[in-house]
Design a protein around this motif. Sequence first.
Motif, PDB file in Angstrom:
ATOM      1  N   SER A   1      -7.474   3.130 -10.838  1.00  0.00           N
ATOM      2  CA  SER A   1      -7.171   1.726 -11.099  1.00  0.00           C
ATOM      3  C   SER A   1      -5.684   1.421 -10.954  1.00  0.00           C
ATOM      4  O   SER A   1      -5.305   0.275 -10.725  1.00  0.00           O
ATOM      5  N   SER A   2      -4.830   2.420 -11.057  1.00  0.00           N
ATOM      6  CA  SER A   2      -3.385   2.194 -11.015  1.00  0.00           C
ATOM      7  C   SER A   2      -2.788   2.415  -9.640  1.00  0.00           C
ATOM      8  O   SER A   2      -1.625   2.096  -9.411  1.00  0.00           O
ATOM      9  N   SER A   3      -3.550   2.991  -8.708  1.00  0.00           N
ATOM     10  CA  SER A   3      -3.022   3.338  -7.403  1.00  0.00           C
ATOM     11  C   SER A   3      -3.309   2.242  -6.387  1.00  0.00           C
ATOM     12  O   SER A   3      -4.326   1.549  -6.463  1.00  0.00           O
ATOM     13  N   THR A   4      -2.368   2.071  -5.436  1.00  0.00           N
ATOM     14  CA  THR A   4      -2.597   1.122  -4.336  1.00  0.00           C
ATOM     15  C   THR A   4      -2.684   1.899  -3.025  1.00  0.00           C
ATOM     16  O   THR A   4      -2.120   1.493  -2.014  1.00  0.00           O
ATOM     17  N   ASP A   5      -3.386   3.039  -3.061  1.00  0.00           N
ATOM     18  CA  ASP A   5      -3.650   3.754  -1.818  1.00  0.00           C
ATOM     19  C   ASP A   5      -4.727   3.004  -1.054  1.00  0.00           C
ATOM     20  O   ASP A   5      -5.082   1.871  -1.397  1.00  0.00           O
ATOM     21  N   ALA A   6      -5.264   3.641  -0.021  1.00  0.00           N
ATOM     22  CA  ALA A   6      -6.242   2.940   0.826  1.00  0.00           C
ATOM     23  C   ALA A   6      -7.442   2.470   0.024  1.00  0.00           C
ATOM     24  O   ALA A   6      -7.920   1.330   0.195  1.00  0.00           O
ATOM     25  N   CYS A   7      -7.941   3.327  -0.879  1.00  0.00           N
ATOM     26  CA  CYS A   7      -9.111   2.941  -1.674  1.00  0.00           C
ATOM     27  C   CYS A   7      -8.749   1.888  -2.705  1.00  0.00           C
ATOM     28  O   CYS A   7      -9.567   1.007  -3.030  1.00  0.00           O
ATOM     29  N   GLY A   8      -7.512   1.955  -3.232  1.00  0.00           N
ATOM     30  CA  GLY A   8      -7.081   0.925  -4.175  1.00  0.00           C
ATOM     31  C   GLY A   8      -7.013  -0.441  -3.519  1.00  0.00           C
ATOM     32  O   GLY A   8      -7.435  -1.453  -4.110  1.00  0.00           O
ATOM     33  N   LEU A   9      -6.500  -0.496  -2.282  1.00  0.00           N
ATOM     34  CA  LEU A   9      -6.462  -1.760  -1.549  1.00  0.00           C
ATOM     35  C   LEU A   9      -7.869  -2.243  -1.216  1.00  0.00           C
ATOM     36  O   LEU A   9      -8.166  -3.452  -1.291  1.00  0.00           O
ATOM     37  N   PHE A  10      -8.742  -1.304  -0.839  1.00  0.00           N
ATOM     38  CA  PHE A  10     -10.126  -1.695  -0.531  1.00  0.00           C
ATOM     39  C   PHE A  10     -10.801  -2.297  -1.769  1.00  0.00           C
ATOM     40  O   PHE A  10     -11.475  -3.328  -1.678  1.00  0.00           O
ATOM     41  N   GLN A  11     -10.610  -1.657  -2.929  1.00  0.00           N
ATOM     42  CA  GLN A  11     -11.210  -2.166  -4.156  1.00  0.00           C
ATOM     43  C   GLN A  11     -10.624  -3.529  -4.534  1.00  0.00           C
ATOM     44  O   GLN A  11     -11.329  -4.407  -5.021  1.00  0.00           O
ATOM     45  N   TYR A  12      -9.338  -3.700  -4.291  1.00  0.00           N
ATOM     46  CA  TYR A  12      -8.689  -4.993  -4.570  1.00  0.00           C
ATOM     47  C   TYR A  12      -9.353  -6.094  -3.750  1.00  0.00           C
ATOM     48  O   TYR A  12      -9.675  -7.177  -4.273  1.00  0.00           O
ATOM     49  N   ILE A  13      -9.546  -5.830  -2.459  1.00  0.00           N
ATOM     50  CA  ILE A  13     -10.177  -6.838  -1.589  1.00  0.00           C
ATOM     51  C   ILE A  13     -11.643  -7.022  -1.973  1.00  0.00           C
ATOM     52  O   ILE A  13     -12.151  -8.153  -2.013  1.00  0.00           O
ATOM     53  N   TYR A  14     -12.333  -5.922  -2.296  1.00  0.00           N
ATOM     54  CA  TYR A  14     -13.758  -5.994  -2.646  1.00  0.00           C
ATOM     55  C   TYR A  14     -13.971  -6.867  -3.883  1.00  0.00           C
ATOM     56  O   TYR A  14     -14.853  -7.723  -3.919  1.00  0.00           O
ATOM     57  N   VAL A  15     -13.136  -6.644  -4.878  1.00  0.00           N
ATOM     58  CA  VAL A  15     -13.295  -7.382  -6.142  1.00  0.00           C
ATOM     59  C   VAL A  15     -12.982  -8.865  -5.955  1.00  0.00           C
ATOM     60  O   VAL A  15     -13.637  -9.738  -6.552  1.00  0.00           O
ATOM     61  N   ASN A  16     -12.032  -9.182  -5.086  1.00  0.00           N
ATOM     62  CA  ASN A  16     -11.558 -10.569  -4.960  1.00  0.00           C
ATOM     63  C   ASN A  16     -12.211 -11.326  -3.817  1.00  0.00           C
ATOM     64  O   ASN A  16     -11.752 -12.423  -3.467  1.00  0.00           O
TER      65      ASN A  16
ATOM     66  N   GLY B   1       0.793  -1.210   0.000  1.00  0.00           N
ATOM     67  CA  GLY B   1       0.000   0.000   0.000  1.00  0.00           C
ATOM     68  C   GLY B   1       0.834   1.271   0.000  1.00  0.00           C
ATOM     69  O   GLY B   1       1.952   1.299   0.506  1.00  0.00           O
ATOM     70  N   VAL B   2       0.277   2.341  -0.570  1.00  0.00           N
ATOM     71  CA  VAL B   2       0.908   3.657  -0.577  1.00  0.00           C
ATOM     72  C   VAL B   2       0.272   4.478   0.546  1.00  0.00           C
ATOM     73  O   VAL B   2      -0.922   4.788   0.505  1.00  0.00           O
ATOM     74  N   ALA B   3       1.073   4.829   1.536  1.00  0.00           N
ATOM     75  CA  ALA B   3       0.539   5.484   2.739  1.00  0.00           C
ATOM     76  C   ALA B   3       0.468   6.993   2.564  1.00  0.00           C
ATOM     77  O   ALA B   3       0.864   7.767   3.442  1.00  0.00           O
ATOM     78  N   THR B   4      -0.059   7.444   1.439  1.00  0.00           N
ATOM     79  CA  THR B   4      -0.164   8.889   1.190  1.00  0.00           C
ATOM     80  C   THR B   4      -1.627   9.327   1.207  1.00  0.00           C
ATOM     81  O   THR B   4      -2.530   8.548   0.899  1.00  0.00           O
ATOM     82  N   VAL B   5      -1.810  10.581   1.552  1.00  0.00           N
ATOM     83  CA  VAL B   5      -3.141  11.206   1.528  1.00  0.00           C
ATOM     84  C   VAL B   5      -3.029  12.489   0.711  1.00  0.00           C
ATOM     85  O   VAL B   5      -2.100  13.279   0.935  1.00  0.00           O
ATOM     86  N   ARG B   6      -3.938  12.664  -0.234  1.00  0.00           N
ATOM     87  CA  ARG B   6      -3.904  13.871  -1.071  1.00  0.00           C
ATOM     88  C   ARG B   6      -4.949  14.864  -0.581  1.00  0.00           C
ATOM     89  O   ARG B   6      -6.124  14.537  -0.391  1.00  0.00           O
ATOM     90  N   PHE B   7      -4.478  16.092  -0.374  1.00  0.00           N
ATOM     91  CA  PHE B   7      -5.367  17.193  -0.013  1.00  0.00           C
ATOM     92  C   PHE B   7      -5.467  18.100  -1.237  1.00  0.00           C
ATOM     93  O   PHE B   7      -4.631  18.997  -1.437  1.00  0.00           O
ATOM     94  N   GLY B   8      -6.461  17.828  -2.065  1.00  0.00           N
ATOM     95  CA  GLY B   8      -6.569  18.440  -3.382  1.00  0.00           C
ATOM     96  C   GLY B   8      -6.718  19.948  -3.358  1.00  0.00           C
ATOM     97  O   GLY B   8      -6.191  20.643  -4.227  1.00  0.00           O
ATOM     98  N   GLN B   9      -7.453  20.489  -2.363  1.00  0.00           N
ATOM     99  CA  GLN B   9      -7.661  21.940  -2.326  1.00  0.00           C
ATOM    100  C   GLN B   9      -6.365  22.697  -2.096  1.00  0.00           C
ATOM    101  O   GLN B   9      -6.196  23.820  -2.567  1.00  0.00           O
ATOM    102  N   LEU B  10      -5.433  22.072  -1.353  1.00  0.00           N
ATOM    103  CA  LEU B  10      -4.155  22.712  -1.075  1.00  0.00           C
ATOM    104  C   LEU B  10      -3.080  22.274  -2.058  1.00  0.00           C
ATOM    105  O   LEU B  10      -1.982  22.852  -2.080  1.00  0.00           O
ATOM    106  N   GLY B  11      -3.391  21.232  -2.855  1.00  0.00           N
ATOM    107  CA  GLY B  11      -2.391  20.714  -3.786  1.00  0.00           C
ATOM    108  C   GLY B  11      -1.238  20.027  -3.081  1.00  0.00           C
ATOM    109  O   GLY B  11      -0.097  20.051  -3.560  1.00  0.00           O
ATOM    110  N   ILE B  12      -1.515  19.415  -1.927  1.00  0.00           N
ATOM    111  CA  ILE B  12      -0.475  18.776  -1.117  1.00  0.00           C
ATOM    112  C   ILE B  12      -0.771  17.285  -0.997  1.00  0.00           C
ATOM    113  O   ILE B  12      -1.908  16.884  -0.720  1.00  0.00           O
TER     114      ILE B  12
END
Length: 921
Positions: free
Chosen positions: A188-203, A134-145
């Motif tokens: 679909s290319s990211s393994t952030d928290a939602c990417g891991l959740f979707q991976y488990i959900y699909v499988n 997993g990628v342990a990053t969080v994006r704060f889009g309004q701040l661009g961080i």
Amino acid sequence: GSSCVCQPGYRMVSSNGGSSVICEKCPENTSGVTQDGWNCITCPKGLTSEGKCKCLNNEILVERSIDGILLNEALCIHCNGSEQSFSASDASGSRCVRCEQTFINVSKSCDCSSPNILTGGLCFSVSDSLPPKGVATVRFGQLGITLTSAWFLKNLQSSASACWLYSNLTACQALGNMCVMNMNSLSSSSTDACGLFQYIYVNTARLGIVHSIAFWRHNLPWLYYGDQPGLASQVLEANHFPAIFSFKGTDKDIKLQFIAASFDAAGNFLKWQNLEGGILQLCPDTQTKLNAAYTFGTTYQQSCKISVSKILLDFADPIFYDLFLEYNGDNGQQYLWAVPVLNLNLQYSEMFVNQGSNMNNWLLTRRFFLVDALSGKENDLGKLPRIIRIASKITISIRLVSHTQRGVIYPPLITIAYTDVLVQNPETQSVMVSFSVNYEMNQSEAQIQTDITLGVLGGLAVLWSLLKTAGWKRRTGSSIIDLQTVLKFLLFYAGDLANVFFIITVGTGIYWLVFFKAQQFVSVLLPLPSQEEDFVTYIACAFSLKALQFLQLLVSQLTIDIFFIDWERPKGKVLKAVEGEGVIKSAAAPVSIWRTYFIANEWNEIQTVRKINPLFQVLAVLFFLEVVGFSNLALMDSSSSLTRSSGSYIAPWSRILRFGVSAALWLAIAFLQIIFFSVFYERFVEDKISQFVDLCCMSNISVFLLSHSCFGYYIHGRSVHGHADTNMEEMNMNLKREAENLCSQRGLLPNTDGQTFQISISRKMRLHYDRIHESLTRKRGPARLLDSSANTFEQSTRAYNTMNKFLSSFIDHVHKEMDYIVKDKLLLERILGMEFMEPIEKSIFYNDEGHTFSDVLYYGNETTLLIFDILFFSIVDLASQSFVLAAILTYLQQEIFRFIRNTLGQKNLASKTLVDERFLI
């Protein structure tokens, strides 16, 4: 920052809280400080940065014996991790507890040594089929961080692995919470928290679904509704909510029973919470006002500024919610309906930026939070976060099913917009937050009906304006269509179109007032503020066009031609010295001018008389709105009561209802005033218009009015007694003879009582009138044309006498080439307000029993004045949301225009009749 603590190496001697702390430095041989801070102790394995004892991993710190006596030297006791005990130190390092089960499963001990994988406090075998890294990053889009979150770094991989391998409920919930903290990002290319959740959900489709809901996988939290096109509209509109609501009934019928399942960040279920406790409202308020948010039909709005320091204090740990709406089935069983969430930060992210607000493109979610001060921490989880994310705008939308008669609604929708805040100075930083509950219904059908009505009435207004223009052309004696004709048509059309807009807006306002407030089972809901824009535009158009019509009316009344015909004849002769000749000759006795002055003053007084009392009208409207409480009917709630308790929630104003209530009161009070004045006051007390006609007859003076070139009014005031310039005794005798029918009738024609007429004069008559009138007003000409002021006065006097003689002879049928006939108007002519016959050779006097000469006064234009007052009042109120200010400004404009009408009307009267303005008081 709220209390003082001792520095490292100092123990506490006394503390009463706050700043009243006494500290003492520890001796060198016992330089450590106990965990509670009150004693000094020797530390065998060194000190922490806080000056307290530290131990190695898997050791616990012991400072006191079992009976509580302080040891001279602290002990670091190793926890036995062998098969007999499987113990390890807890998170605080103060107790030995059984180690985590995954350690025992993988290594048969409390040690997770290589090649096993240690992550997030869990131990996994290298042979296990783990989810992607997993990628342990969080994006704060309004701040661009984009930052690496300490919480994600510690728990993301372990939660995903435990959820994937063991279907651990808490781990799956924690993984879902991390996805929610990342704004449900989809890639679909990211393994952030939602990417891991979707991976488990699909499988994990083999695990099945919960409660027959295709989007809710067994053991996993329900985060998404799916991303198929058109799914959102299907979720929100395909099925009706299986319960009905009313404005008046039992508590379950008028309350929205929202209930939320709450979880902490680690995935632990906390409790069920009813929203009536105000858990979603960040702004503080009384419990009564907070609970009002869920009364069906009551539009709720709350907003405030909250300091970042208070947010960090009250929401140190995020709470996650799954929202449901509770209802009773036909069998009395309680059910829960899942409420979808529209996360605007997800909708308008880079992935969805081009999909706009089309419902079919919405991606609905389920779980949400209020404040996230956890994912924005980069290093130490105990320190302040670098960034916090706040639900700055929460809106619950309730939509009524079209054509329902029983209060059936679509599934509710909660819309959330988050704000990212870069924490710099929490004490000075603040965030604006709002919470609202809106009720709406499809207004397209109402808009179509309004547009149709506007089109039909607008078309009729065009025809009516054309008829008015044709009548105006007939009255001006012109048959040429020129620029003036086009401008006059546009002015007529402006007034008629203003009436169309007024009818539509008043009808709309009263419709919503009656049908929304009076309903029990809900069938209509008020338009949202954004849906009121067309209505406000209609009011603005009505006011602008009516103001144009009112100004045109004012100008036309200030430019009328008027003359007072004095029928009085000299009584006998008098001796008069001829100036310059020294000769005394007999001459006709002069006729007193005071009767003319008297009539002129009376006419001046009735110029601004209205059918209602304007001051009483304004005060009465204000009294009923503010004192009686009719203004409360304009609130966007389901209550039809005129009073509100001081502690209750006050809903926002509806602009449509404010206009509907105020316009209805204006019209009702004006209607009652008109009935009172016409039925009682004018009949039994004073009727100034009829009294003026009587006064003309008693003064032996007729009034000749021309409102158009070839159209006007005539008031026949010729005395039946021959003379009016007489003493009191003779005057009383004349009145007595008239009361006993001992003299002829007052009418223009023999044996009739008709004294008022509409007159349509011939072109020849108008030209002759103008020639005399030119000499009457020649004193306004250039000074070089006038010999002296005396000559000017003599010329004006001769012109006055000439005009008086001409008009009196015209009335007496002396001029055969400029004669007139008297006839009744046809019914259609009265309805259309025009004349079919053109006065080519003879002028036409139309019998008029309704005193229509008041059309050149305020009195005959009460409808225009009343509508203008209502629209002025409404425009000020809509702009200021204050009935008091609207009433004050409305009265002021009435007085200003009345002053203008009186002043300029007086000047016009003086110039047209030769009555000296000094005698007009």
